[in-house]
Design an enzyme around this catalytic site. Structure first.
Site: not given
Ligand code: NDP
Length: 283
Positions: A53, A97, A120
């Site tokens: 990322k 995460q 997300d």
């Protein structure tokens, strides 16, 4: 002519033609899109995903920051950090995460992130809007799959699309996006009777099951477009997907490889969502 639908190549193309110019336009207005990744504990796979990322954020000339917490961090501390990020106007997107340690509630974490910074796309507000076909921050893997299908010129209107897997982060949202694109959608799962009967009907077949190489030549129709979401490390250290690539590749029109298929497109979608969130912040 190759029938490999490369996520890596599509990602490069999308960055060059779409994302980099949008970041440049934002910078010209004095705004640099910024992503914060909250990483808890010492999970090797998570650390590797986070590095990916950061790499893609750099490629797009964006800012990214990883906020690391020890495994022992309390739920209250994590929620407090998210509240602070929500209130910080210099941060446009935040993700936690996953997985997180068991003592931290994933639903609480996801609902604490402000929907307009939820890059997300896991917040219930964004999922609800995705299902309704309204503009929103869309979950990254389904969004990346739709970008790949669009960039490859795959016709979805009227197509038979079959999704195997019904998770909240892949199966359900990709089924909704395909339906919104006017495909006729069937969703299969572990209780589906006669899976082959369904998969054989698919013009577009999306596999998100989490079982190494379970889909083979017997499951696919000639000329289908196959999207393999699964990712597994085999005993010899190599990666493979949910699809037996070698058995299927000569039958189908297009197939995504593993690695280099859906994975890079998931990361690019996260970057795109952060840019979208930054654009919204200046309008
Ligand atoms: P989940 O484990 O949450 O869901 C798996 C789904 O597969 C479930 O709906 C399950 O059905 C279904 N299933 C299991 N066995 C069968 C079977 N024999 N026949 C038909 N359906 C079955 O997985 P995820 O959706 O989170 O992930 C799937 C895969 O994709 C994993 O390998 C994961 O690592 C990978 N992944 C990759 C990403 C990327 O960016 N490349 C991103 C996200 C995931 P039921 O609901 O009935 O239990």
């Amino acid at each position: 002519m190759t029938n490999i639908l490369s996520g890596r190549d599509t990602a490069q193309h999308v960055i060059k033609t779409n994302l980099a110019p949008r970041v440049a336009a934002l910078k010209a207005k004095g705004v640099t899109p910024k992503l914060v990744v909250v990483l808890i504990g010492d999970h090797a796979a998570s650390a590797s995903y986070v590095r990916q990322k950061e790499k893609y954020a750099v490629k797009c000339a964006m800012e990214s920051e990883v906020r690391r917490f020890d495994e022992s961090v309390t739920e209250a501390e994590v929620l407090g950090e998210l509240e602070a990020i929500n209130a910080d106007d210099t941060i446009h997107g935040v993700i936690v995460q996953l997985p997180v340690p068991k003592h931290i509630s994933v639903p609480k974490v996801l609902s604490t992130i402000a929907p307009h910074k939820d890059v997300d796309g896991f917040h219930a507000e964004n999922i609800g809007k995705l299902v309704q076909g309204e503009p929103c921050l869309q979950c990254c893997t389904p969004k990346g799959i739709m970008t790949m299908l669009r960039e490859s010129g795959t016709e979805l209107s009227g197509a038979n699309a079959v999704v195997v897997g019904r998770s909240n982060i892949v199966g359900k949202p990709i089924a909704a996006l395909l339906l919104n694109a006017n495909a006729t959608v069937t969703t299969c799962h572990s209780r589906t009777r006669n899976l082959v009967m369904h998969t054989k009907m698919a013009d577009v077949l999306v596999i998100a099951v989490g079982r190494p190489q379970m889909i083979n030549a017997d499951h696919v129709k000639e000329g289908a477009v196959v999207i393999d979401v699964g990712i597994h490390r085999m005993e010899d250290g190599k990666l493979c997907g949910d699809v037996d690539f070698e058995s299927v590749k000569d039958i189908v029109k297009l197939i995504t490889p593993v690695p280099g298929g859906v994975g890079p497109m998931t990361v690019v979608s996260l970057i795109e969502n952060t840019i979208e969130a930054a654009e919204k912040s200046v309008t």
